[in-house]
Scaffold this motif. Sequence first.
Motif, PDB file in Angstrom:
ATOM      1  N   TRP A  52      62.209  26.212  55.388  1.00 26.97           N
ATOM      2  CA  TRP A  52      62.174  26.535  56.822  1.00 26.97           C
ATOM      3  C   TRP A  52      62.899  25.477  57.648  1.00 26.97           C
ATOM      4  O   TRP A  52      63.710  25.804  58.525  1.00 26.97           O
ATOM      5  CB  TRP A  52      60.721  26.645  57.274  1.00 26.97           C
ATOM      6  CG  TRP A  52      60.552  26.732  58.769  1.00 26.97           C
ATOM      7  CD1 TRP A  52      60.766  27.835  59.559  1.00 26.97           C
ATOM      8  CD2 TRP A  52      60.140  25.673  59.649  1.00 26.97           C
ATOM      9  NE1 TRP A  52      60.498  27.523  60.874  1.00 26.97           N
ATOM     10  CE2 TRP A  52      60.117  26.203  60.962  1.00 26.97           C
ATOM     11  CE3 TRP A  52      59.782  24.342  59.445  1.00 26.97           C
ATOM     12  CZ2 TRP A  52      59.753  25.436  62.064  1.00 26.97           C
ATOM     13  CZ3 TRP A  52      59.414  23.583  60.546  1.00 26.97           C
ATOM     14  CH2 TRP A  52      59.412  24.121  61.838  1.00 26.97           C
ATOM     15  N   SER A  53      62.634  24.214  57.396  1.00 27.00           N
ATOM     16  CA  SER A  53      63.243  23.145  58.190  1.00 27.00           C
ATOM     17  C   SER A  53      64.744  23.023  57.921  1.00 27.00           C
ATOM     18  O   SER A  53      65.508  22.666  58.815  1.00 27.00           O
ATOM     19  CB  SER A  53      62.552  21.804  57.926  1.00 27.00           C
ATOM     20  OG  SER A  53      62.667  21.429  56.559  1.00 27.00           O
ATOM     21  N   ALA A  54      65.183  23.339  56.694  1.00 31.06           N
ATOM     22  CA  ALA A  54      66.609  23.296  56.386  1.00 31.06           C
ATOM     23  C   ALA A  54      67.376  24.300  57.245  1.00 31.06           C
ATOM     24  O   ALA A  54      68.523  24.052  57.646  1.00 31.06           O
ATOM     25  CB  ALA A  54      66.841  23.601  54.906  1.00 31.06           C
ATOM     26  N   ARG A  55      66.715  25.401  57.542  1.00 33.95           N
ATOM     27  CA  ARG A  55      67.361  26.462  58.323  1.00 33.95           C
ATOM     28  C   ARG A  55      67.744  25.989  59.721  1.00 33.95           C
ATOM     29  O   ARG A  55      68.853  26.256  60.192  1.00 33.95           O
ATOM     30  CB  ARG A  55      66.418  27.680  58.388  1.00 33.95           C
ATOM     31  CG  ARG A  55      67.034  28.926  58.999  1.00 33.95           C
ATOM     32  CD  ARG A  55      65.992  30.036  59.062  1.00 33.95           C
ATOM     33  NE  ARG A  55      66.565  31.272  59.550  1.00 33.95           N
ATOM     34  CZ  ARG A  55      66.961  32.268  58.783  1.00 33.95           C
ATOM     35  NH1 ARG A  55      66.863  32.180  57.473  1.00 33.95           N
ATOM     36  NH2 ARG A  55      67.485  33.364  59.318  1.00 33.95           N
ATOM     37  N   TRP A  56      66.820  25.283  60.396  1.00 31.95           N
ATOM     38  CA  TRP A  56      67.114  24.898  61.777  1.00 31.95           C
ATOM     39  C   TRP A  56      67.599  23.461  61.918  1.00 31.95           C
ATOM     40  O   TRP A  56      68.273  23.123  62.899  1.00 31.95           O
ATOM     41  CB  TRP A  56      65.895  25.135  62.666  1.00 31.95           C
ATOM     42  CG  TRP A  56      64.692  24.300  62.377  1.00 31.95           C
ATOM     43  CD1 TRP A  56      63.659  24.612  61.550  1.00 31.95           C
ATOM     44  CD2 TRP A  56      64.376  23.005  62.930  1.00 31.95           C
ATOM     45  NE1 TRP A  56      62.722  23.601  61.524  1.00 31.95           N
ATOM     46  CE2 TRP A  56      63.129  22.613  62.372  1.00 31.95           C
ATOM     47  CE3 TRP A  56      65.015  22.158  63.828  1.00 31.95           C
ATOM     48  CZ2 TRP A  56      62.526  21.396  62.696  1.00 31.95           C
ATOM     49  CZ3 TRP A  56      64.414  20.950  64.149  1.00 31.95           C
ATOM     50  CH2 TRP A  56      63.181  20.582  63.590  1.00 31.95           C
ATOM     51  N   MET A  57      67.304  22.600  60.939  1.00 36.48           N
ATOM     52  CA  MET A  57      67.747  21.207  61.056  1.00 36.48           C
ATOM     53  C   MET A  57      69.176  21.006  60.586  1.00 36.48           C
ATOM     54  O   MET A  57      69.920  20.203  61.162  1.00 36.48           O
ATOM     55  CB  MET A  57      66.816  20.284  60.265  1.00 36.48           C
ATOM     56  CG  MET A  57      65.439  20.115  60.883  1.00 36.48           C
ATOM     57  SD  MET A  57      64.426  18.873  60.030  1.00 36.48           S
ATOM     58  CE  MET A  57      65.220  17.352  60.570  1.00 36.48           C
ATOM     59  N   ILE A  58      69.583  21.721  59.550  1.00 32.22           N
ATOM     60  CA  ILE A  58      70.937  21.520  59.012  1.00 32.22           C
ATOM     61  C   ILE A  58      71.718  22.822  58.887  1.00 32.22           C
ATOM     62  O   ILE A  58      72.843  22.830  58.388  1.00 32.22           O
ATOM     63  CB  ILE A  58      70.901  20.812  57.629  1.00 32.22           C
ATOM     64  CG1 ILE A  58      70.024  21.582  56.643  1.00 32.22           C
ATOM     65  CG2 ILE A  58      70.435  19.376  57.781  1.00 32.22           C
ATOM     66  CD1 ILE A  58      70.032  21.003  55.228  1.00 32.22           C
ATOM     67  N   GLY A  59      71.138  23.930  59.311  1.00 30.47           N
ATOM     68  CA  GLY A  59      71.847  25.204  59.279  1.00 30.47           C
ATOM     69  C   GLY A  59      72.015  25.789  57.893  1.00 30.47           C
ATOM     70  O   GLY A  59      72.948  26.570  57.657  1.00 30.47           O
ATOM     71  N   LEU A  60      71.123  25.429  56.978  1.00 30.11           N
ATOM     72  CA  LEU A  60      71.203  25.936  55.603  1.00 30.11           C
ATOM     73  C   LEU A  60      70.098  26.960  55.369  1.00 30.11           C
ATOM     74  O   LEU A  60      68.916  26.627  55.375  1.00 30.11           O
ATOM     75  CB  LEU A  60      71.079  24.789  54.601  1.00 30.11           C
ATOM     76  CG  LEU A  60      71.056  25.183  53.122  1.00 30.11           C
ATOM     77  CD1 LEU A  60      72.296  25.982  52.743  1.00 30.11           C
ATOM     78  CD2 LEU A  60      70.921  23.947  52.232  1.00 30.11           C
ATOM     79  N   LYS A  61      70.497  28.191  55.146  1.00 32.89           N
ATOM     80  CA  LYS A  61      69.553  29.269  54.859  1.00 32.89           C
ATOM     81  C   LYS A  61      69.515  29.500  53.342  1.00 32.89           C
ATOM     82  O   LYS A  61      70.509  29.306  52.650  1.00 32.89           O
ATOM     83  CB  LYS A  61      69.982  30.557  55.554  1.00 32.89           C
ATOM     84  CG  LYS A  61      70.148  30.422  57.060  1.00 32.89           C
ATOM     85  CD  LYS A  61      70.719  31.703  57.656  1.00 32.89           C
ATOM     86  CE  LYS A  61      71.003  31.532  59.152  1.00 32.89           C
ATOM     87  NZ  LYS A  61      71.613  32.752  59.742  1.00 32.89           N
TER      88      LYS A  61
END
Length: 244
Positions: A52-61
């Motif tokens: 979840w945090s990768a999605r909004w912190m670094i743009g990695l889905k």
Amino acid sequence: MRYAIQWVRSLFFNASMYIAMGVIGIVFAPFVLFSSRAAVFACHLYCDYVIWSARWMIGLKVEFRGTPPTKESMVASKHQSFLDVLALYGSVPRGKFIMKRILMYAPVLGWFGLRVGCIPVDRGKRGAAIVKMLADVKAGAAQPGQLIIYPQGTRVTPGVKAKYKTGTGALYRQLGQPCVPVALNIGLFWPKRGVYRKPGTAVVEFLEEIPPGLTQNEFMALLESRIEEASDRLNAEAGFVPRD
């Protein structure tokens, strides 16, 4: 400039992962002491947090395809970074790994690993550990689950060829369980070394199940072909062009 900003974002994301690991470990420690289910819940919570945090912190889905196994089985996957460990564990209800015995003494990681059912082994004694695991499950002393293994034995950079270890085939024969191959392209976005994390959509794909009963050679040939062909397809889908 864009690279520098993404590098800084990656640095903060990496720090948040370790902070979250410590916080979840401390908060759940009293519950894990008495319940293996609490350990499984805490580990799933951590996996969900990182994805979840990768999605909004670094743009990695992270996109999941196929059907993760829910019954007792072996999961054999490509291994490219720490993220695929979390993605696989978070996808199955009762995942477990074979881990080096020395990791038993690692703070948080070792203790929680034991509580979720990971199998500590000494070098050269994996066979005996697997026999004990099967016996414990049969006797009701351990929960059945999904044994996650990496047939190549180590993290392999996308586009790099590495041998599939024959021990995977021996384990398949010993377990007598179906095997679910997993292809992925996570290494294109999250390399095995370094701070930088690339934005984009990484894919984890659960492939067609391989039933028990094949010979070791038949199994290894089928496993490698399925994982490599699907992983190459996912790499190409993400725009990766292998070097000649």
